[in-house]
Write an enzyme that holds these catalytic residues in place. Structure first.
Site, PDB file in Angstrom:
ATOM      1  N   CYS A  53     -13.247 -30.089  -3.597  1.00  0.00           N
ATOM      2  CA  CYS A  53     -12.584 -31.265  -4.438  1.00  0.00           C
ATOM      3  C   CYS A  53     -13.543 -32.656  -4.121  1.00  0.00           C
ATOM      4  CB  CYS A  53     -11.490 -31.672  -3.569  1.00  0.00           C
ATOM      5  SG  CYS A  53     -10.454 -33.133  -4.259  1.00  0.00           S
ATOM      6  N   TRP A  86      -2.843 -25.886  -2.002  1.00  0.00           N
ATOM      7  CA  TRP A  86      -3.675 -25.585  -0.926  1.00  0.00           C
ATOM      8  C   TRP A  86      -3.278 -25.072   0.245  1.00  0.00           C
ATOM      9  CZ3 TRP A  86      -7.972 -26.200  -3.355  1.00  0.00           C
ATOM     10  CH2 TRP A  86      -8.029 -27.371  -4.407  1.00  0.00           C
ATOM     11  N   SER A 143      -8.356 -41.298  -2.082  1.00  0.00           N
ATOM     12  CA  SER A 143      -9.653 -41.241  -1.420  1.00  0.00           C
ATOM     13  C   SER A 143     -10.358 -42.606  -1.310  1.00  0.00           C
ATOM     14  CB  SER A 143     -10.435 -40.221  -2.159  1.00  0.00           C
ATOM     15  OG  SER A 143     -10.466 -40.458  -3.468  1.00  0.00           O
ATOM     16  N   TYR A 189     -13.290 -33.968 -15.803  1.00  0.00           N
ATOM     17  CA  TYR A 189     -11.977 -33.316 -15.968  1.00  0.00           C
ATOM     18  C   TYR A 189     -11.379 -33.465 -17.278  1.00  0.00           C
ATOM     19  CZ  TYR A 189     -11.922 -32.364 -10.955  1.00  0.00           C
ATOM     20  OH  TYR A 189     -12.373 -32.149  -9.652  1.00  0.00           O
TER      21      TYR A 189
END
Ligand SMILES: N[C@@H](CCC(=O)N[C@@H](CS)C(=O)NCC(=O)O)C(=O)O
Length: 318
Positions: A53, A86, A143, A189
């Site tokens: 990722c 995940w 993030s 993406y």
């Protein structure tokens, strides 16, 4: 994804789309910052990541660059998304199922962290997750904010003089980040998960217009902003390094590979000579993860190539 705290198995990588088939990314919901107590924060946070990722890799690179590795442990999931999102598994370089000593909760899936934090959580269970072991909740799952927590809030723990978001460059950094987010970081993406030819074309044009501009930028400057390494370099790097090995093929962003841009290739290699960038780049995870997206690659075959000159910088760490 989770709906009111219950897992709904029909995982689909096309998160959301608009009427014209454009890919829309979910926005993050846990967004705390650390206002005080940084000096005592060693060991308080745990970082859940996937090496595949790009958003999680941003946080990994910042953690190493700032010398926070000894203060924040990481837990690495398998690169291949399971039917329950995940998961911890057997992939080399991944972590084993995580037993949290504090609350004796065995974490096999990332979605457990979300329901542990909010019993009624609705949304995708994404990485990265910055987990607060003091309060047993997700502290932050965005993030770009985790980068700032590491850089600014945890400064007393740094074992480095780097400042990834220096005062004097903030407006330039914000502008650079903004320029590349839609057109490049998320642009690839948008191309890969477009569900109409027009949406794909629009994203494809954004990606390559941005790459041309960046190629020109790096004929004049060594870094993204100013003459020093900043968070903008991290944000650009994570997409550049995945481009030739995943996006070019799988996301059909195939006008040219990064290898065909001499200045961008030099820039990529310049960053990969730093431990923080090389150590947190796992080509095996990136390929296995992206090429497991069934909607784009139903047979699940992982390509053998390409063989790239910069792989030599990774050898010491894999
Ligand atoms: N806004 C988040 C985005 C994170 C994100 O989209 N992560 C992806 C992996 S690259 C994910 O976990 N996807 C799982 C899913 O969508 O179900 C951030 O930048 O931290």
């Amino acid at each position: 994804m989770l709906v009111k705290g219950q897992w709904h198995g029909k995982w689909h990588p096309v998160q959301q789309k608009d009427d014209a088939g454009r890919f829309i990314r979910q926005s993050s919901t846990f967004t705390q910052r650390l206002e005080q107590g940084a000096a005592e924060a060693s060991g308080r946070f745990q970082l859940y990541v996937a090496y595949i990722c790009p958003w999680a890799t941003r946080t990994l690179i910042a953690r190493t660059l700032l010398g926070l590795d000894a203060h924040i442990d990481i837990k690495v999931v398998d690169p291949v998304l399971s039917d329950f999102g995940w998961k911890f598994g057997q992939f080399p370089g991944g972590s084993a199922v995580d037993t949290m000593a504090e609350n004796t909760m065995a974490v096999e899936y990332i979605h457990q962290l979300y329901t542990q934090s909010d019993r009624e959580y609705t949304g995708r269970a994404t990485v990265p997750v910055l987990w607060d072991t003091e309060n047993n909740v997700i502290f932050n799952n965005e993030s770009s904010q985790i980068l700032r927590i590491f850089d600014e809030d945890l400064r007393p723990l740094h074992q480095s003089k780097l400042d990834l978001y220096p005062e004097a460059l903030r407006s330039e950094i914000d502008a650079f980040n903004e320029r590349i987010y839609h057109t490049f970081n998320n642009g690839v993406y948008r191309a890969g998960f477009a569900s109409s030819q027009a949406a794909y074309q629009e994203a494809f044009n954004d990606v390559f217009t941005t790459l041309e501009k960046l190629e020109h930028h790096f004929t004049e400057q060594p870094y993204a902003v100013g003459r020093q390494l900043t968070e903008s370099d991290i944000r650009l790097f994570v997409t550049l390094v995945r481009f030739d090995i995943a996006y070019y093929g799988l996301f059909k962003t195939n006008l040219k590979p990064i290898q065909a841009y001499p200045r961008l290739s030099e820039y990529l290699e310049r960053l990969l000579q730093m431990e923080a960038f090389a150590k947190n780049t796992r080509v095996d995870h990136i390929k296995a993860g992206y090429y497991s997206v069934k909607a784009l690659n139903p047979g699940g075959i992982v390509p053998v190539g390409p063989d790239l000159p910069w792989f030599r910088y990774l050898e010491a760490y894999q």
